[in-house]
Design a protein around this motif. Structure first.
Motif, PDB file in Angstrom:
ATOM      1  N   LEU A 121       0.827  -1.207   0.000  1.00 13.26           N
ATOM      2  CA  LEU A 121       0.000   0.000   0.000  1.00 13.26           C
ATOM      3  C   LEU A 121       0.864   1.261   0.000  1.00 13.26           C
ATOM      4  N   SER A 122       2.030   1.190   0.628  1.00 16.53           N
ATOM      5  CA  SER A 122       2.945   2.334   0.623  1.00 16.53           C
ATOM      6  C   SER A 122       3.421   2.639  -0.794  1.00 16.53           C
ATOM      7  N   ILE A 123       3.681   1.594  -1.568  1.00 21.12           N
ATOM      8  CA  ILE A 123       4.079   1.780  -2.967  1.00 21.12           C
ATOM      9  C   ILE A 123       2.963   2.483  -3.735  1.00 21.12           C
ATOM     10  N   ALA A 124       1.728   2.066  -3.487  1.00 19.94           N
ATOM     11  CA  ALA A 124       0.587   2.705  -4.154  1.00 19.94           C
ATOM     12  C   ALA A 124       0.477   4.171  -3.749  1.00 19.94           C
ATOM     13  N   ARG A 125       0.748   4.467  -2.493  1.00 22.62           N
ATOM     14  CA  ARG A 125       0.685   5.862  -2.027  1.00 22.62           C
ATOM     15  C   ARG A 125       1.794   6.694  -2.668  1.00 22.62           C
ATOM     16  N   ALA A 126       2.980   6.117  -2.804  1.00 19.00           N
ATOM     17  CA  ALA A 126       4.074   6.836  -3.461  1.00 19.00           C
ATOM     18  C   ALA A 126       3.724   7.117  -4.919  1.00 19.00           C
ATOM     19  N   ARG A 127       3.083   6.168  -5.565  1.00 18.04           N
ATOM     20  CA  ARG A 127       2.679   6.389  -6.957  1.00 18.04           C
ATOM     21  C   ARG A 127       1.586   7.449  -7.048  1.00 18.04           C
ATOM     22  N   HIS A 128       0.716   7.483  -6.057  1.00 13.52           N
ATOM     23  CA  HIS A 128      -0.295   8.535  -6.044  1.00 13.52           C
ATOM     24  C   HIS A 128       0.365   9.903  -5.890  1.00 13.52           C
ATOM     25  N   ALA A 129       1.395   9.976  -5.019  1.00 16.29           N
ATOM     26  CA  ALA A 129       2.121  11.240  -4.861  1.00 16.29           C
ATOM     27  C   ALA A 129       2.719  11.676  -6.194  1.00 16.29           C
ATOM     28  N   LEU A 130       3.258  10.728  -6.961  1.00 15.82           N
ATOM     29  CA  LEU A 130       3.767  11.049  -8.295  1.00 15.82           C
ATOM     30  C   LEU A 130       2.684  11.690  -9.155  1.00 15.82           C
ATOM     31  N   ASP A 131       1.530  11.099  -9.138  1.00 13.72           N
ATOM     32  CA  ASP A 131       0.445  11.573  -9.991  1.00 13.72           C
ATOM     33  C   ASP A 131       0.025  12.997  -9.644  1.00 13.72           C
ATOM     34  N   VAL A 132      -0.082  13.308  -8.353  1.00  7.87           N
ATOM     35  CA  VAL A 132      -0.575  14.639  -7.984  1.00  7.87           C
ATOM     36  C   VAL A 132       0.472  15.720  -8.225  1.00  7.87           C
ATOM     37  N   LEU A 133       1.733  15.322  -8.376  1.00 10.34           N
ATOM     38  CA  LEU A 133       2.804  16.296  -8.600  1.00 10.34           C
ATOM     39  C   LEU A 133       3.071  16.554 -10.081  1.00 10.34           C
TER      40      LEU A 133
END
Length: 506
Positions: free
Chosen positions: A243-255
């Motif tokens: 789930l942490s990996i998914a959250r890091a990828r979400h951070a990529l998307d919003v940036l």
């Protein structure tokens, strides 16, 4: 992390607390040092001494004097992002016919050198500076301009390549600095954080498989609970990292959406309508990540909600790592008077006074990193509220904390995997030996004999020191075969509902 290459002792003027003594305009243009040691540069506020060998210029020199605060500098990732933005801007401006090819080529080469780290020691400005990051943007403009002058056979400080008119063409600090923050964060998340989390996830998943046959006592509220397999516990940790990996990828998307093209207040004044799109195409190729121009430049420059959101993702990753590291510490406590359910790799002596002591130092390191990232998120959250009308004025500290969080999480996750998780072994004897002594074993009896009857067995077990099995057998509440089946620890680690025993309940 502080930029090790930018030593304030080497680059700051000799008397930063007294800027008036170094303002050459107040002395008719004369310098206080040897002519070979300094040069005089001028800006709209007058003349100032600059070290002769420095690639930065007068505005950076002013910032050095104005902000002798912390010794903290922008990271390598941020300077790389600035260099890439300036290189892309030079190429775009040349293609648009706004910058002559000779200067454009020199600026792009100088900017690439900045991106590659050749001039990190020329970025001495403190993090705690002007809230827009103008000092650092001008620091980059001056370094690139002076290096471009040198490449074209001109003297540093000659302004043949001008930091504002040429290097900063079509840009403002107000769109460059937030764009650099996003670009640097994307680069670090993609290249460092996500790969580290993926490797940690694989290591935890491997341990979950290795430990799946080992049954131990579960714990809730730090009290004994029903049995669980050690592998099941580690599977929970592995899922947290997934789930942490998914959250890091979400951070990529919003940036991915960036402010470049808005210039001063979001209107795009003094920039070509195609400029931002062309620069972002350049950056997207360099980073292998699709960047996009802000849908609304007024939002992109007056707020940094996307950075606050990305930091929240990082904070959650830190919370997950904190939980895992603390569990590892508890399970490895001992070695004789603690839980001792797992053996941790021995990495260094643990005490300056107690011989032979070995501490869970790697897990402790992870918990401190987690605390730092959580603290960084608080700073970013407060900074995210500092958008006054058309500009957020805490950009440097937001960028510093965001990039530090990414770097710390990436390095700590990698270290946790290599120096702790991969070397963990299970203490099967301890794990299985605790189960029979647990009062929570009576939980398996409750569906058959009733909650209150099971509670009475637990109380007697605690009072007498006997096991739940011994007390239940002495009371003859169930046949031995059924009792042994119900109190089988492995059976308790899987979902099932035993049929009630009506005779036992009477």
């Amino acid at each position: 992390m502080p930029n090790k290459g930018a030593s304030p002792e080497n680059l700051r003027s000799k008397t930063p607390s007294k800027p008036s003594t170094a303002d050459a305009s107040s002395r008719g243009g004369r310098t206080t040092g040897s002519p070979s040691d300094v040069r005089i540069e001028r800006d709209t506020m007058g003349a100032l001494e600059v070290p002769a060998d420095a690639y930065y210029g007068v505005q950076t020199a002013r910032a050095i004097r104005n902000f002798p605060i912390s010794g903290l500098r922008f990271s390598r990732a941020f300077i790389r992002a600035l260099g890439l933005i300036k290189a892309g801007a030079a190429r775009a401006n040349a293609a648009l016919g706004l910058l002559d090819p000779e200067r454009a080529r020199a600026i792009e080469q100088a900017a690439r050198e900045v991106a590659e780290g050749q001039w990190d020691d020329q970025f001495p400005v403190d993090i705690f500076q002007t809230g827009s990051g103008t000092s650092t943007n001008m620091n980059a403009n001056e370094v690139i301009a002076n290096r471009a002058c040198e490449l074209l056979g001109q003297a540093k400080g000659s302004r043949y390549v001008h930091p504002n008119d040429h290097v900063n063409l079509g840009q403002s600090s107000n769109d460059v600095i937030p764009t650099a923050m996003h670009v640097a964060a994307i680069d670090q998340i993609r290249e460092e954080l996500i790969p580290s989390l993926m490797r940690l996830h694989r290591a935890l998943r491997t341990k979950a498989q290795q430990f799946d046959k080992i049954v131990k006592i579960g714990r809730t509220h730090l009290q004994d609970a029903t049995p669980i397999r050690l592998g099941q516990e580690f599977s929970g940790y592995a899922r947290q990292m997934e789930l942490s990996i998914a959250r890091a990828r979400h951070a990529l998307d919003v940036l991915r959406e960036v402010a470049l093209g808005g210039t001063a207040v979001g209107t795009g004044l003094n920039t070509h309508p195609r400029f931002a799109r062309m620069v972002l195409q350049y950056l997207s190729r360099e980073l292998r990540v699709a960047l996009k121009e802000a849908v609304n430049h007024f939002e992109a420059q007056s707020a940094q909600d996307s950075v606050v959101e990305a930091s929240g993702c990082l904070r959650t990753i830190a919370v997950s790592l904190m939980k895992i590291a603390n569990d590892i510490r508890w399970m490895g406590s001992g070695p004789r008077c603690g839980l001792g359910e797992i053996h941790l790799p021995e990495t260094q002596p643990g005490s300056s006074i107690m011989p032979g002591k070995v501490n869970p130092v790697i897990a402790e390191s992870v918990t401190m990193v987690s605390a730092q990232v959580i603290g960084n998120d608080v700073t970013i959250t407060v900074a995210g509220q500092a958008g006054n009308f058309e500009l957020l004025v805490m950009l440097p500290v937001m960028a510093y904390n965001l990039l530090q969080s990414i770097e710390l999480l990436a390095r700590s996750s990698e270290n946790f995997r290599v120096r702790c998780i991969e070397g963990i072994t299970a203490n099967r004897a301890v794990c299985e030996g605790m189960i029979e002594r647990s009062l929570a074993m009576c939980t398996a009896l409750a569906p058959v004999i009733g909650y209150e009857a099971a509670a009475e067995i637990a109380k007697e077990s605690y009072r007498t020191g006997k096991t739940v099995r011994e007390v239940a057998r002495a009371r003859h509440i169930l046949p031995d075969a059924q009792l042994n089946q119900l109190l089988d620890p492995w059976r308790m680690t899987e979902p099932q509902v035993p049929k009630p025993n009506k005779a036992a309940r009477r």
